[in-house]
Scaffold this motif. Structure first.
Motif, short mmCIF file in Angstrom:
data_model
loop_
_atom_site.label_atom_id
_atom_site.label_comp_id
_atom_site.label_asym_id
_atom_site.label_seq_id
_atom_site.Cartn_x
_atom_site.Cartn_y
_atom_site.Cartn_z
N ARG A 1 0.89 -1.18 0.00
CA ARG A 1 0.00 0.00 0.00
C ARG A 1 0.92 1.21 0.00
O ARG A 1 1.76 1.36 0.89
N VAL B 1 -3.88 7.31 -2.30
CA VAL B 1 -3.40 5.96 -1.95
C VAL B 1 -3.48 5.05 -3.17
O VAL B 1 -4.48 5.04 -3.88
N SER C 1 -1.95 1.04 -4.93
CA SER C 1 -1.43 -0.29 -4.65
C SER C 1 -0.28 -0.59 -5.61
O SER C 1 -0.40 -0.34 -6.81
N TRP D 1 -6.37 2.15 -5.05
CA TRP D 1 -6.63 1.45 -3.79
C TRP D 1 -8.08 1.75 -3.42
O TRP D 1 -8.43 2.86 -3.07
N SER E 1 -11.33 1.72 -1.26
CA SER E 1 -11.61 1.66 0.17
C SER E 1 -12.92 2.37 0.48
O SER E 1 -13.26 3.37 -0.17
N ARG F 1 -6.28 -4.38 -3.66
CA ARG F 1 -5.06 -4.26 -4.46
C ARG F 1 -5.38 -4.39 -5.93
O ARG F 1 -6.16 -5.23 -6.31
#
Length: 458
Positions: A65, A72, A74, A127, A129, A458
């Protein structure tokens, strides 16, 4: 001097005592960390922080990460050969453009989808989330997972890789795969006899004929099904399977299920993923629950409609002793240790599942009328060449008419020399060589820990 070439590092605990107390699934060699630094320089990103999420020490892969000036991301080191990885990278780009909930690839400064370094392929993706696992305690979670799988399969249809990629396909390999399982079951029998004094050997020998017959019957039914017509439609027609889809690689996120870790995708009939999900769930539950099975299939069907022919092959694949094979195959690495462990308990659990499996399949087979017949006539302009073609194993085994309890009665003692082998020698156009397992030496295997991060993908 060239760059360090990535190799698996699971042998470190054997060669260096200081690694014996280290979780190698949360470690990468410093040389790989240096390669990661170099890979990032190919991207228009300034990395403020990098954190290893998990690694594959037995294969040579890893996921980080990374916190960058653009958010952010991966960073992933793919463990497969670069041209094989290229197939999955291009597939990921394709399904994202089709609207699939899959992390988008971040291009390099030169606009490339990936970067090769150290003899491997590296990618950077969004990434996503937050991500959370679908609930396992009720049917709704399983249905959500199946619906998401159906969406992914539908979006993957039509994918054709570039010439830079090695095609990964299992589409034409079903008969060969079934034949391999039949062959391996005989290996299990040989090993159990070789280590007959071990606790689990007698138990295994008492049930192995039943599972062998199931595999033989499933192959016979596959031969008589619409399988060969269906695969003649070509690989792009069917699209991709994930091959490792489950509660870890299909997670609840923004607007639905997100599919992650696509580096093993391949062409295949889509119900292979669905079958794996259903049978592994039944195995975990310890019972074949018709309500769950119907619910999971119906959820998938809403996203990616099944045909009658596809439904029949799903039934055939569920009739294969897949869970028995999955639990037994580790025996080939170290049979003596394997048969001295609590494998008897595993067999007892499998046999309990057998009591409900065939009744559930009988009931499920009555749902065939819910699905429309498919049209599987290859178009004249189908110029995409399949990677493999296997002709029918015609005449090898007599098919079963129904999924009845009587159809899985144990074979007689002469079953190993049954007509299956005799006819195969005469009629099969692609024979599988019958080989015997040799007494295995102890092999150190590092199990892959499931160090999944629940908050992102990821």
């Amino acid at each position: 001097m060239g760059d360090y070439q990535v190799q698996p590092w699971d042998n470190l605990a054997l060669t260096n005592p200081k690694f014996r107390s280290i979780d190698l699934n949360m470690y990468v060699p410093p040389e790989i960390e240096k390669l990661a630094d170099k890979v990032i320089s190919f991207y228009d990103l300034k990395v403020k922080e990098r954190h290893l999420i998990t690694s594959k020490p037995d294969k040579g892969g890893a996921i980080w990460r990374i916190k960058t000036n653009k958010g952010v991301r991966s960073l992933k080191l793919l463990h497969r050969e670069p041209r094989r990885s290229r197939f999955s990278v291009e597939a990921q780009q394709y399904v994202v453009k089709k609207g699939a909930r899959v992390p988008a690839l971040i291009p390099t400064k030169k606009g490339q989808l990936c970067q090769e370094l150290g003899g491997k392929t590296w990618i950077v993706t969004d990434w996503v989330s937050p991500l959370t696992q679908a609930t396992k305690i009720d049917l709704k979670g399983a249905q959500a997972l199946c619906y998401g799988l159906g969406e992914f399969h539908k979006h993957s249809k039509g994918y054709v890789p570039s010439g830079e990629a090695n095609v990964a396909s299992r589409l034409h390999k079903w008969p060969k795969h079934y034949a391999k399982i039949i062959n391996k079951i005989d290996w299990f029998r040989v090993l159990a006899k070789l280590y007959k004094e071990n606790p689990a050997s007698r138990k295994l020998l008492s049930v192995i004929d039943t599972f062998e017959k199931q595999a033989q019957n499933a192959l016979a039914q596959l031969e008589k099904s619409a399988y060969y017509k269906m695969v003649s439609m070509g690989e792009p027609y069917w699209g991709l399977v994930h091959q490792d889809y489950g509660w870890s690689n299909g997670q609840m996120g923004p607007k639905g299920i997100w599919v992650i870790d696509l580096d093993g995708v391949a062409y295949d009939l889509p119900i292979r993923d669905l079958r794996k999900l259903i049978t592994s769930t039944m195995d975990d539950m310890g019972v074949w629950d018709i309500k769950w099975m119907r619910g999971m299939i119906e959820a998938y069907h809403k996203a990616n409609p099944l045909s009658q022919e596809m439904f029949k092959i799903l039934l055939i694949d569920m009739a294969m002793p897949n869970e028995f094979y999955k639990h037994c195959k580790e025996m080939l690495y170290d049979p003596e240790t394997f048969l001295n462990t609590e494998f008897t308990t595993v067999i007892n659990k499998l046999m309990l599942c057998e009591k409900t499996k065939w009744k559930a399949l009988d009931q499920l087979s009555k749902d065939i009328g819910k699905y429309k017949k498919g049209k599987y006539d290859p178009p004249a302009n189908n110029n995409h060449k399949s990677s493999v073609y296997l002709p029918p194993l015609s005449g090898t085994i007599q098919p079963l008419k129904t999924f009845s309890a009587s159809s899985i009665a144990p074979l007689e003692k002469t079953s190993k020399k049954s007509k299956v082998k005799k006819k195969s020698k005469k009629n099969s156009k692609h024979k599988t060589k019958k080989t015997s397992p040799k007494k295995s030496k102890n092999k150190a295997k590092t199990s892959r820990a499931s160090n999944r991060r629940k908050g992102g993908s990821r």
